[in-house]
Design a protein around this motif. Structure first.
Motif, PDB file in Angstrom:
ATOM      1  N   VAL A  39      23.575 -10.834  -1.036  1.00  0.00           N
ATOM      2  CA  VAL A  39      22.854 -10.875   0.237  1.00  0.00           C
ATOM      3  C   VAL A  39      23.294  -9.699   1.102  1.00  0.00           C
ATOM      4  CG1 VAL A  39      22.424 -12.195   2.331  1.00  0.00           C
ATOM      5  CG2 VAL A  39      22.676 -13.382   0.128  1.00  0.00           C
ATOM      6  N   THR A  40      22.330  -8.929   1.600  1.00  0.00           N
ATOM      7  CA  THR A  40      22.625  -7.734   2.401  1.00  0.00           C
ATOM      8  C   THR A  40      21.877  -7.808   3.729  1.00  0.00           C
ATOM      9  OG1 THR A  40      22.960  -6.360   0.441  1.00  0.00           O
ATOM     10  CG2 THR A  40      22.524  -5.220   2.497  1.00  0.00           C
ATOM     11  N   SER A  41      22.568  -7.397   4.796  1.00  0.00           N
ATOM     12  CA  SER A  41      21.941  -7.351   6.114  1.00  0.00           C
ATOM     13  C   SER A  41      22.231  -6.017   6.771  1.00  0.00           C
ATOM     14  CB  SER A  41      22.471  -8.471   7.007  1.00  0.00           C
ATOM     15  OG  SER A  41      21.995  -8.315   8.337  1.00  0.00           O
ATOM     16  N   PHE A  67      27.296  -6.321   5.004  1.00  0.00           N
ATOM     17  CA  PHE A  67      26.709  -5.971   6.299  1.00  0.00           C
ATOM     18  C   PHE A  67      26.802  -4.466   6.487  1.00  0.00           C
ATOM     19  CE2 PHE A  67      28.153 -10.333   6.623  1.00  0.00           C
ATOM     20  CZ  PHE A  67      27.060 -10.971   7.207  1.00  0.00           C
ATOM     21  N   THR A  68      25.659  -3.810   6.608  1.00  0.00           N
ATOM     22  CA  THR A  68      25.618  -2.359   6.788  1.00  0.00           C
ATOM     23  C   THR A  68      25.406  -1.971   8.245  1.00  0.00           C
ATOM     24  OG1 THR A  68      23.237  -2.282   6.337  1.00  0.00           O
ATOM     25  CG2 THR A  68      24.731  -2.037   4.459  1.00  0.00           C
ATOM     26  N   PRO A  89      35.513 -12.836  -6.317  1.00  0.00           N
ATOM     27  CA  PRO A  89      34.406 -12.298  -5.527  1.00  0.00           C
ATOM     28  C   PRO A  89      34.855 -11.859  -4.132  1.00  0.00           C
ATOM     29  CG  PRO A  89      33.881 -14.463  -6.466  1.00  0.00           C
ATOM     30  CD  PRO A  89      35.349 -14.255  -6.627  1.00  0.00           C
ATOM     31  N   ILE A  90      34.012 -11.054  -3.495  1.00  0.00           N
ATOM     32  CA  ILE A  90      34.209 -10.647  -2.106  1.00  0.00           C
ATOM     33  C   ILE A  90      33.299 -11.522  -1.243  1.00  0.00           C
ATOM     34  CG2 ILE A  90      33.959  -8.781  -0.427  1.00  0.00           C
ATOM     35  CD1 ILE A  90      34.393  -6.833  -2.791  1.00  0.00           C
ATOM     36  N   GLY A  91      33.882 -12.194  -0.264  1.00  0.00           N
ATOM     37  CA  GLY A  91      33.076 -13.039   0.596  1.00  0.00           C
ATOM     38  C   GLY A  91      32.304 -12.253   1.630  1.00  0.00           C
ATOM     39  N   ILE A  92      33.012 -11.389   2.361  1.00  0.00           N
ATOM     40  CA  ILE A  92      32.408 -10.576   3.420  1.00  0.00           C
ATOM     41  C   ILE A  92      32.794  -9.123   3.205  1.00  0.00           C
ATOM     42  CG2 ILE A  92      32.303 -10.127   5.897  1.00  0.00           C
ATOM     43  CD1 ILE A  92      31.036 -12.749   5.154  1.00  0.00           C
ATOM     44  N   ARG A  93      31.807  -8.247   3.213  1.00  0.00           N
ATOM     45  CA  ARG A  93      32.068  -6.812   3.158  1.00  0.00           C
ATOM     46  C   ARG A  93      31.222  -6.127   4.216  1.00  0.00           C
ATOM     47  NH1 ARG A  93      32.076  -2.685  -2.029  1.00  0.00           N
ATOM     48  NH2 ARG A  93      32.487  -0.793  -0.838  1.00  0.00           N
ATOM     49  N   THR A  94      31.868  -5.209   4.969  1.00  0.00           N
ATOM     50  CA  THR A  94      31.120  -4.371   5.895  1.00  0.00           C
ATOM     51  C   THR A  94      31.271  -2.921   5.452  1.00  0.00           C
ATOM     52  OG1 THR A  94      32.984  -4.030   7.425  1.00  0.00           O
ATOM     53  CG2 THR A  94      31.612  -5.990   7.765  1.00  0.00           C
ATOM     54  N   VAL A 100      34.497  -5.803  13.694  1.00  0.00           N
ATOM     55  CA  VAL A 100      34.384  -6.924  12.757  1.00  0.00           C
ATOM     56  C   VAL A 100      35.405  -7.979  13.162  1.00  0.00           C
ATOM     57  CG1 VAL A 100      34.616  -7.689  10.364  1.00  0.00           C
ATOM     58  CG2 VAL A 100      33.613  -5.453  10.852  1.00  0.00           C
ATOM     59  N   LYS A 101      34.922  -9.214  13.289  1.00  0.00           N
ATOM     60  CA  LYS A 101      35.794 -10.322  13.678  1.00  0.00           C
ATOM     61  C   LYS A 101      35.580 -11.480  12.709  1.00  0.00           C
ATOM     62  CE  LYS A 101      36.858 -13.328  17.639  1.00  0.00           C
ATOM     63  NZ  LYS A 101      36.446 -13.691  19.018  1.00  0.00           N
TER      64      LYS A 101
END
Length: 459
Positions: A39-41, A67-68, A89-94, A100-101
Protein backbone atom coordinates in the motif's frame (compact mmCIF):
# COMPACT_ATOMS: atom_id res chain seq x y z
CA UNK A 1 -13.27 -4.74 9.51
CA UNK A 2 -13.65 -8.42 10.24
CA UNK A 3 -10.90 -10.86 11.18
CA UNK A 4 -9.61 -12.76 8.12
CA UNK A 5 -10.96 -10.15 5.69
CA UNK A 6 -8.40 -8.72 3.25
CA UNK A 7 -8.70 -4.96 3.69
CA UNK A 8 -5.87 -3.91 1.35
CA UNK A 9 -8.18 -2.20 -1.14
CA UNK A 10 -10.09 -0.44 1.62
CA UNK A 11 -6.89 1.04 3.06
CA UNK A 12 -5.67 2.09 -0.39
CA UNK A 13 -8.96 3.84 -1.18
CA UNK A 14 -9.11 5.51 2.23
CA UNK A 15 -5.64 7.00 1.80
CA UNK A 16 -6.37 8.07 -1.79
CA UNK A 17 -9.52 9.83 -0.65
CA UNK A 18 -7.56 12.19 1.61
CA UNK A 19 -6.88 15.72 0.36
CA UNK A 20 -3.81 15.92 -1.89
CA UNK A 21 -2.03 18.63 0.13
CA UNK A 22 -3.87 18.85 3.45
CA UNK A 23 -4.25 15.12 3.98
CA UNK A 24 -6.48 14.00 6.80
CA UNK A 25 -7.05 11.14 9.22
CA UNK A 26 -7.80 7.48 8.56
CA UNK A 27 -9.39 5.92 11.64
CA UNK A 28 -9.21 2.16 12.23
CA UNK A 29 -11.92 0.67 14.43
CA UNK A 30 -11.38 -2.20 16.83
CA UNK A 31 -10.55 -5.44 15.00
CA UNK A 32 -7.86 -7.20 13.01
CA UNK A 33 -7.56 -6.10 9.39
CA UNK A 34 -5.55 -8.17 6.92
CA UNK A 35 -3.35 -6.24 4.48
CA UNK A 36 -1.17 -7.42 1.62
CA UNK A 37 2.11 -5.43 1.67
CA UNK A 38 2.41 -2.78 -1.02
CA UNK A 39 0.00 0.00 0.00
CA UNK A 40 1.45 3.37 -1.08
CA UNK A 41 0.28 6.90 -0.33
CA UNK A 42 1.60 10.13 -1.81
CA UNK A 43 -0.61 12.32 0.38
CA UNK A 44 0.92 14.75 2.88
CA UNK A 45 -0.26 15.41 6.44
CA UNK A 46 -1.65 11.90 6.83
CA UNK A 47 -2.62 10.45 10.20
CA UNK A 48 -3.60 6.83 10.80
CA UNK A 49 -5.02 6.21 14.25
CA UNK A 50 -6.67 3.23 15.84
CA UNK A 51 -9.34 2.53 18.38
CA UNK A 52 -8.09 0.40 21.30
CA UNK A 53 -7.62 -3.11 19.90
CA UNK A 54 -7.19 -2.00 16.27
CA UNK A 55 -4.70 -4.11 14.38
CA UNK A 56 -3.15 -4.61 10.96
CA UNK A 57 -2.01 -8.12 10.07
CA UNK A 58 0.42 -8.40 7.15
CA UNK A 59 -0.21 -11.31 4.79
CA UNK A 60 3.29 -11.51 3.32
CA UNK A 61 6.81 -10.13 3.14
CA UNK A 62 7.66 -6.62 2.00
CA UNK A 63 6.52 -3.17 3.11
CA UNK A 64 2.97 -2.75 4.37
CA UNK A 65 2.64 1.03 4.01
CA UNK A 66 4.96 3.36 2.07
CA UNK A 67 4.40 7.09 2.44
CA UNK A 68 6.03 9.31 -0.19
CA UNK A 69 4.40 12.53 0.97
CA UNK A 70 5.28 14.86 3.83
CA UNK A 71 4.17 14.68 7.47
CA UNK A 72 3.10 11.21 8.64
CA UNK A 73 1.49 10.42 12.02
CA UNK A 74 0.78 6.82 13.13
CA UNK A 75 -0.89 6.18 16.50
CA UNK A 76 -2.37 3.24 18.40
CA UNK A 77 -2.03 0.42 15.81
CA UNK A 78 -1.06 -3.20 16.44
CA UNK A 79 1.11 -4.57 13.58
CA UNK A 80 1.47 -8.34 13.26
CA UNK A 81 2.57 -10.67 10.46
CA UNK A 82 2.06 -14.15 9.09
CA UNK A 83 5.75 -14.24 8.01
CA UNK A 84 7.43 -16.45 10.61
CA UNK A 85 10.83 -16.90 8.90
CA UNK A 86 13.05 -14.94 6.56
CA UNK A 87 13.39 -11.19 6.47
CA UNK A 88 10.75 -9.52 8.70
CA UNK A 89 8.32 -7.17 6.93
CA UNK A 90 8.43 -3.38 7.21
CA UNK A 91 5.31 -1.95 8.79
CA UNK A 92 5.82 1.75 8.03
CA UNK A 93 8.26 3.27 5.57
CA UNK A 94 8.59 6.92 4.59
CA UNK A 95 10.73 8.20 1.73
CA UNK A 96 10.76 11.99 1.99
CA UNK A 97 8.69 13.10 4.97
CA UNK A 98 10.14 15.97 6.98
CA UNK A 99 8.01 14.96 10.00
CA UNK A 100 7.24 11.39 11.10
CA UNK A 101 5.60 10.48 14.40
CA UNK A 102 4.92 6.91 15.56
CA UNK A 103 3.27 6.52 18.96
CA UNK A 104 1.57 3.85 21.09
CA UNK A 105 1.91 1.07 18.51
CA UNK A 106 2.86 -2.61 18.75
CA UNK A 107 5.30 -4.03 16.20
CA UNK A 108 5.44 -7.83 16.44
CA UNK A 109 8.31 -9.04 14.21
CA UNK A 110 7.80 -5.89 12.16
CA UNK A 111 10.40 -3.25 11.23
CA UNK A 112 10.06 0.53 11.17
CA UNK A 113 11.97 2.37 8.42
CA UNK A 114 11.55 6.17 8.40
CA UNK A 115 13.80 7.79 5.80
CA UNK A 116 14.18 11.36 4.62
CA UNK A 117 15.99 12.89 1.65
CA UNK A 118 15.02 16.48 2.45
CA UNK A 119 17.68 19.15 3.06
CA UNK A 120 15.26 21.13 5.24
CA UNK A 121 17.13 21.99 8.43
CA UNK A 122 14.58 20.75 10.95
CA UNK A 123 13.23 17.35 9.86
CA UNK A 124 11.98 15.31 12.83
CA UNK A 125 11.33 11.65 13.66
CA UNK A 126 9.49 10.87 16.92
CA UNK A 127 9.02 7.33 18.24
CA UNK A 128 7.46 7.06 21.70
CA UNK A 129 5.34 4.67 23.73
CA UNK A 130 5.73 1.74 21.31
CA UNK A 131 6.45 -1.96 21.87
CA UNK A 132 8.79 -3.89 19.57
CA UNK A 133 8.80 -7.63 20.12
CA UNK A 134 9.19 -10.96 18.40
CA UNK A 135 11.77 -13.24 16.84
CA UNK A 136 13.72 -11.73 13.98
CA UNK A 137 15.66 -14.89 13.09
CA UNK A 138 16.17 -15.38 9.36
CA UNK A 139 16.90 -11.83 8.25
CA UNK A 140 18.94 -11.41 5.08
CA UNK A 141 22.27 -9.63 5.59
CA UNK A 142 21.76 -7.50 2.46
CA UNK A 143 18.57 -6.08 3.99
CA UNK A 144 19.63 -5.22 7.55
CA UNK A 145 17.20 -6.21 10.27
CA UNK A 146 16.79 -3.42 12.79
CA UNK A 147 13.40 -2.98 14.49
CA UNK A 148 14.03 0.79 14.13
CA UNK A 149 16.18 2.05 11.25
CA UNK A 150 16.17 5.87 11.02
CA UNK A 151 17.86 7.45 8.01
CA UNK A 152 18.47 11.05 7.03
CA UNK A 153 16.50 12.87 9.73
CA UNK A 154 18.06 15.90 11.40
CA UNK A 155 16.27 15.41 14.73
CA UNK A 156 15.49 12.01 16.24
CA UNK A 157 13.55 11.29 19.43
CA UNK A 158 13.24 7.63 20.52
CA UNK A 159 11.73 7.75 24.01
CA UNK A 160 9.74 5.47 26.36
CA UNK A 161 9.64 2.41 24.11
CA UNK A 162 9.99 -1.26 25.08
CA UNK A 163 12.09 -3.73 23.07
CA UNK A 164 11.68 -7.45 23.63
CA UNK A 165 13.41 -8.88 20.57
CA UNK A 166 15.21 -12.10 19.66
CA UNK A 167 17.98 -12.18 17.03
CA UNK A 168 17.80 -8.76 15.37
CA UNK A 169 20.99 -7.51 13.70
CA UNK A 170 20.68 -4.25 15.64
CA UNK A 171 17.80 -2.82 17.66
CA UNK A 172 18.15 0.89 16.82
CA UNK A 173 20.21 2.37 14.01
CA UNK A 174 20.39 6.08 13.23
CA UNK A 175 22.38 7.02 10.16
CA UNK A 176 22.62 9.05 7.00
CA UNK A 177 23.05 6.38 4.33
CA UNK A 178 20.85 3.53 3.12
CA UNK A 179 21.85 0.33 1.36
CA UNK A 180 25.23 1.58 0.15
CA UNK A 181 24.20 5.16 -0.72
CA UNK A 182 27.10 7.30 0.57
CA UNK A 183 25.14 10.54 0.94
CA UNK A 184 21.49 9.77 1.48
CA UNK A 185 20.33 13.27 2.32
CA UNK A 186 21.41 16.36 0.45
CA UNK A 187 23.10 17.97 3.46
CA UNK A 188 24.78 15.12 5.32
CA UNK A 189 25.86 17.59 8.02
CA UNK A 190 22.37 17.46 9.48
CA UNK A 191 21.87 13.68 9.54
CA UNK A 192 20.97 12.60 13.06
CA UNK A 193 22.37 15.85 14.36
CA UNK A 194 20.21 16.01 17.48
CA UNK A 195 19.38 12.51 18.65
CA UNK A 196 17.79 11.59 21.98
CA UNK A 197 17.36 7.94 22.99
CA UNK A 198 15.91 8.00 26.48
CA UNK A 199 13.91 6.03 29.04
CA UNK A 200 13.55 2.92 26.89
CA UNK A 201 13.67 -0.66 28.18
CA UNK A 202 15.52 -3.42 26.36
CA UNK A 203 15.17 -7.14 27.06
CA UNK A 204 16.97 -8.65 24.08
CA UNK A 205 19.09 -11.57 22.98
CA UNK A 206 20.90 -12.55 19.79
CA UNK A 207 23.23 -15.22 18.45
CA UNK A 208 25.00 -12.94 15.93
CA UNK A 209 23.98 -9.42 16.97
CA UNK A 210 26.01 -6.34 16.09
CA UNK A 211 25.32 -3.07 17.95
CA UNK A 212 22.22 -2.70 20.11
CA UNK A 213 22.23 1.06 19.45
CA UNK A 214 24.22 2.08 16.37
CA UNK A 215 24.79 5.78 15.64
CA UNK A 216 26.53 6.25 12.30
CA UNK A 217 26.36 9.93 11.46
CA UNK A 218 28.42 12.78 10.07
CA UNK A 219 27.41 15.43 12.57
CA UNK A 220 25.79 14.68 15.89
CA UNK A 221 24.63 15.93 19.22
CA UNK A 222 23.57 12.71 20.90
CA UNK A 223 22.08 11.98 24.32
CA UNK A 224 21.50 8.40 25.47
CA UNK A 225 20.07 8.50 28.97
CA UNK A 226 17.80 6.72 31.42
CA UNK A 227 17.60 3.44 29.49
CA UNK A 228 17.38 0.03 31.16
CA UNK A 229 19.13 -2.57 29.01
CA UNK A 230 19.32 -6.32 29.53
CA UNK A 231 21.54 -7.55 26.69
CA UNK A 232 22.02 -11.31 26.43
CA UNK A 233 23.58 -13.59 23.86
CA UNK A 234 26.32 -12.44 21.46
CA UNK A 235 26.71 -8.82 20.33
CA UNK A 236 29.71 -6.75 19.19
CA UNK A 237 28.81 -3.85 21.50
CA UNK A 238 25.87 -2.25 23.26
CA UNK A 239 26.18 1.46 22.30
CA UNK A 240 28.21 2.37 19.23
CA UNK A 241 28.88 5.92 18.00
CA UNK A 242 30.94 6.66 14.90
CA UNK A 243 31.54 10.30 14.05
CA UNK A 244 31.59 10.54 10.27
CA UNK A 245 31.82 6.79 10.00
CA UNK A 246 35.59 6.89 10.44
CA UNK A 247 36.31 7.18 6.73
CA UNK A 248 37.48 10.02 4.51
CA UNK A 249 34.29 9.84 2.42
CA UNK A 250 32.66 11.92 5.17
CA UNK A 251 35.48 14.49 5.44
CA UNK A 252 34.24 17.57 7.28
CA UNK A 253 34.83 20.05 10.08
CA UNK A 254 31.74 19.37 12.18
CA UNK A 255 31.28 19.64 15.92
CA UNK A 256 29.99 16.52 17.64
CA UNK A 257 29.01 15.77 21.22
CA UNK A 258 27.79 12.51 22.70
CA UNK A 259 26.47 11.98 26.24
CA UNK A 260 25.74 8.54 27.71
CA UNK A 261 24.36 9.05 31.20
CA UNK A 262 22.31 7.33 33.90
CA UNK A 263 21.72 4.09 32.01
CA UNK A 264 21.42 0.69 33.72
CA UNK A 265 23.06 -1.95 31.53
CA UNK A 266 23.53 -5.68 32.09
CA UNK A 267 25.26 -7.90 29.54
CA UNK A 268 26.22 -11.52 29.06
CA UNK A 269 29.84 -12.67 28.85
CA UNK A 270 29.62 -12.70 25.03
CA UNK A 271 29.41 -8.91 24.68
CA UNK A 272 33.02 -7.66 24.33
CA UNK A 273 32.37 -3.97 25.04
CA UNK A 274 29.53 -1.78 26.31
CA UNK A 275 30.34 1.75 25.09
CA UNK A 276 32.26 2.06 21.81
CA UNK A 277 32.52 5.75 20.94
CA UNK A 278 34.67 7.03 18.09
CA UNK A 279 35.43 10.68 17.46
CA UNK A 280 37.43 12.17 14.63
CA UNK A 281 40.00 14.32 16.44
CA UNK A 282 43.39 13.45 15.01
CA UNK A 283 42.15 12.01 11.74
CA UNK A 284 43.96 13.70 8.88
CA UNK A 285 40.79 14.37 6.88
CA UNK A 286 38.80 15.84 9.79
CA UNK A 287 39.09 19.09 11.74
CA UNK A 288 35.98 18.79 13.88
CA UNK A 289 35.59 19.21 17.63
CA UNK A 290 34.36 15.99 19.23
CA UNK A 291 33.38 15.64 22.88
CA UNK A 292 32.23 12.51 24.71
CA UNK A 293 30.90 12.01 28.25
CA UNK A 294 30.03 8.68 29.87
CA UNK A 295 28.68 9.48 33.32
CA UNK A 296 26.70 7.93 36.18
CA UNK A 297 25.91 4.63 34.47
CA UNK A 298 25.42 1.37 36.36
CA UNK A 299 27.01 -1.38 34.28
CA UNK A 300 27.25 -5.12 34.89
CA UNK A 301 29.54 -6.39 32.16
CA UNK A 302 30.37 -10.07 32.52
CA UNK A 303 32.96 -10.25 29.75
CA UNK A 304 36.51 -11.23 30.72
CA UNK A 305 37.96 -10.08 27.39
CA UNK A 306 40.46 -7.38 26.57
CA UNK A 307 38.22 -4.95 24.66
CA UNK A 308 37.11 -3.12 27.80
CA UNK A 309 33.71 -1.89 28.95
CA UNK A 310 34.52 1.66 27.77
CA UNK A 311 36.18 2.13 24.39
CA UNK A 312 36.79 5.80 23.52
CA UNK A 313 39.08 7.12 20.78
CA UNK A 314 39.58 10.32 18.88
CA UNK A 315 37.83 12.91 21.07
CA UNK A 316 38.97 16.43 21.92
CA UNK A 317 37.42 16.01 25.36
CA UNK A 318 36.65 12.57 26.80
CA UNK A 319 35.10 12.34 30.28
CA UNK A 320 34.30 9.05 32.02
CA UNK A 321 33.00 9.88 35.50
CA UNK A 322 30.78 8.55 38.27
CA UNK A 323 30.13 5.13 36.76
CA UNK A 324 29.73 1.85 38.63
CA UNK A 325 31.21 -1.08 36.76
CA UNK A 326 30.95 -4.73 37.74
CA UNK A 327 33.21 -6.95 35.62
CA UNK A 328 34.34 -10.54 35.66
CA UNK A 329 37.99 -11.27 36.39
CA UNK A 330 40.23 -12.17 33.47
CA UNK A 331 43.94 -12.13 32.68
CA UNK A 332 43.47 -9.43 30.01
CA UNK A 333 40.38 -7.68 31.37
CA UNK A 334 40.24 -3.91 30.85
CA UNK A 335 37.98 -1.32 32.39
CA UNK A 336 38.42 0.59 29.20
CA UNK A 337 40.57 1.38 26.20
CA UNK A 338 41.13 5.12 25.90
CA UNK A 339 43.12 5.85 22.74
CA UNK A 340 44.13 9.14 21.10
CA UNK A 341 41.88 11.44 23.13
CA UNK A 342 43.30 14.95 23.44
CA UNK A 343 42.09 15.65 27.00
CA UNK A 344 41.01 12.59 28.98
CA UNK A 345 39.38 12.61 32.42
CA UNK A 346 38.57 9.40 34.32
CA UNK A 347 37.13 10.38 37.68
CA UNK A 348 35.02 8.98 40.51
CA UNK A 349 34.34 5.57 38.98
CA UNK A 350 34.10 2.32 40.91
CA UNK A 351 35.07 -0.93 39.20
CA UNK A 352 35.30 -4.48 40.49
CA UNK A 353 37.97 -5.60 38.03
CA UNK A 354 40.12 -4.37 35.17
CA UNK A 355 42.92 -2.13 33.93
CA UNK A 356 42.70 1.45 32.65
CA UNK A 357 44.45 1.20 29.28
CA UNK A 358 45.58 4.44 27.58
CA UNK A 359 47.45 4.54 24.30
CA UNK A 360 48.25 6.73 21.32
CA UNK A 361 48.29 4.34 18.39
CA UNK A 362 44.64 3.77 17.45
CA UNK A 363 42.99 3.57 14.06
CA UNK A 364 39.38 4.39 13.16
CA UNK A 365 36.80 1.77 12.27
CA UNK A 366 37.50 2.71 8.66
CA UNK A 367 41.15 1.74 9.10
CA UNK A 368 42.52 5.31 9.20
CA UNK A 369 45.25 6.03 11.76
CA UNK A 370 44.85 8.84 14.27
CA UNK A 371 47.72 11.26 13.72
CA UNK A 372 47.61 13.09 17.07
CA UNK A 373 48.54 11.80 20.52
CA UNK A 374 46.92 12.64 23.87
CA UNK A 375 47.98 15.84 25.60
CA UNK A 376 46.42 15.73 29.09
CA UNK A 377 45.33 12.74 31.20
CA UNK A 378 43.66 12.92 34.62
CA UNK A 379 42.78 9.80 36.63
CA UNK A 380 41.32 10.97 39.93
CA UNK A 381 39.27 9.50 42.76
CA UNK A 382 38.55 6.08 41.28
CA UNK A 383 38.24 2.76 43.12
CA UNK A 384 39.41 -0.43 41.42
CA UNK A 385 38.96 -3.53 43.54
CA UNK A 386 41.18 -5.82 41.47
CA UNK A 387 43.24 -5.75 38.29
CA UNK A 388 45.59 -7.80 36.18
CA UNK A 389 49.24 -7.07 35.52
CA UNK A 390 51.21 -4.96 35.03
CA UNK A 391 49.35 -2.15 36.89
CA UNK A 392 45.89 -0.61 37.34
CA UNK A 393 46.92 2.22 34.98
CA UNK A 394 48.82 1.32 31.82
CA UNK A 395 50.11 3.83 29.26
CA UNK A 396 51.50 2.60 25.96
CA UNK A 397 52.61 3.91 22.58
CA UNK A 398 52.95 7.46 23.93
CA UNK A 399 56.00 9.66 23.39
CA UNK A 400 55.04 12.88 25.20
CA UNK A 401 52.35 14.34 27.46
CA UNK A 402 51.75 17.88 28.61
CA UNK A 403 50.18 16.63 31.86
CA UNK A 404 49.62 13.33 33.65
CA UNK A 405 47.71 13.25 36.95
CA UNK A 406 46.99 10.05 38.89
CA UNK A 407 45.68 11.08 42.30
CA UNK A 408 43.39 10.11 45.18
CA UNK A 409 42.59 6.68 43.75
CA UNK A 410 42.19 3.40 45.63
CA UNK A 411 43.73 0.42 43.86
CA UNK A 412 43.28 -3.00 45.44
CA UNK A 413 45.04 -6.04 44.07
CA UNK A 414 43.13 -8.93 45.64
CA UNK A 415 44.96 -11.73 43.85
CA UNK A 416 48.50 -10.27 43.66
CA UNK A 417 48.92 -11.39 40.07
CA UNK A 418 52.55 -12.04 39.25
CA UNK A 419 54.08 -9.22 37.26
CA UNK A 420 52.27 -6.28 38.87
CA UNK A 421 54.80 -3.42 38.82
CA UNK A 422 52.93 -0.67 40.61
CA UNK A 423 50.24 1.94 40.24
CA UNK A 424 51.25 3.25 36.82
CA UNK A 425 53.03 1.40 34.06
CA UNK A 426 54.62 3.59 31.39
CA UNK A 427 56.82 3.15 28.42
CA UNK A 428 59.47 5.69 27.51
CA UNK A 429 57.66 9.02 27.71
CA UNK A 430 58.29 12.72 28.29
CA UNK A 431 55.84 14.39 30.69
CA UNK A 432 55.88 18.16 31.12
CA UNK A 433 53.84 18.09 34.33
CA UNK A 434 53.73 14.83 36.31
CA UNK A 435 51.38 14.51 39.32
CA UNK A 436 51.12 11.07 40.94
CA UNK A 437 50.12 11.38 44.58
CA UNK A 438 47.78 10.36 47.40
CA UNK A 439 46.83 7.01 45.90
CA UNK A 440 46.12 4.03 48.12
CA UNK A 441 47.68 0.85 46.77
CA UNK A 442 46.51 -2.20 48.67
CA UNK A 443 48.89 -4.66 47.04
CA UNK A 444 49.61 -7.92 48.79
CA UNK A 445 53.27 -7.32 47.99
CA UNK A 446 53.90 -3.85 49.43
CA UNK A 447 57.33 -3.72 47.86
CA UNK A 448 55.83 -3.06 44.45
CA UNK A 449 56.93 0.20 42.87
CA UNK A 450 54.52 3.08 42.69
CA UNK A 451 55.73 4.15 39.26
CA UNK A 452 57.25 2.01 36.58
CA UNK A 453 58.79 3.03 33.27
CA UNK A 454 61.23 5.44 31.70
CA UNK A 455 59.88 8.91 32.42
CA UNK A 456 61.37 12.34 31.78
CA UNK A 457 59.47 14.83 33.91
CA UNK A 458 59.45 18.60 33.98
CA UNK A 459 60.53 19.04 30.38
Amino acid sequence: GVVNTDSTTAFTNALLSRNTTNGGEVFIPRGSFFVTPGVTSSRSKIKISGEKGAGIHLLGAGTAFTFTGDHVDIDGIRFTTSVATGNPPIGIRTTDASYVKVTNCLFDRIKLLPTCTSAVAETLFVCTGNIFRGTYTGWVSADACNPIYVLGFHNVRIIDNHFECVDPERVIKVGSSLLGVTTYIVDIAWAGRRTIIANNTFDITATTGKQVIDLFTASSEVMITGNIMNVQGTWTTVIDFKAGGGTSSNSTAYQRAVLCSSNIITTSASVPTVFSLQGAWGLAFESGIDNAKITNNDVTHLSTGSDGSFNLRGFNLADVSGNTLKRSAGATARIGKFYNNKILTIQGNQATYGVIDIAGNATSSGGVAYSKQPESISIIGNVIDDFSDPAPVVLAALTALEELTVADNIFRNQTDIAGVVGIVSLGSITVAELNIHDNTANFANTAKEVLYGSVTAGV
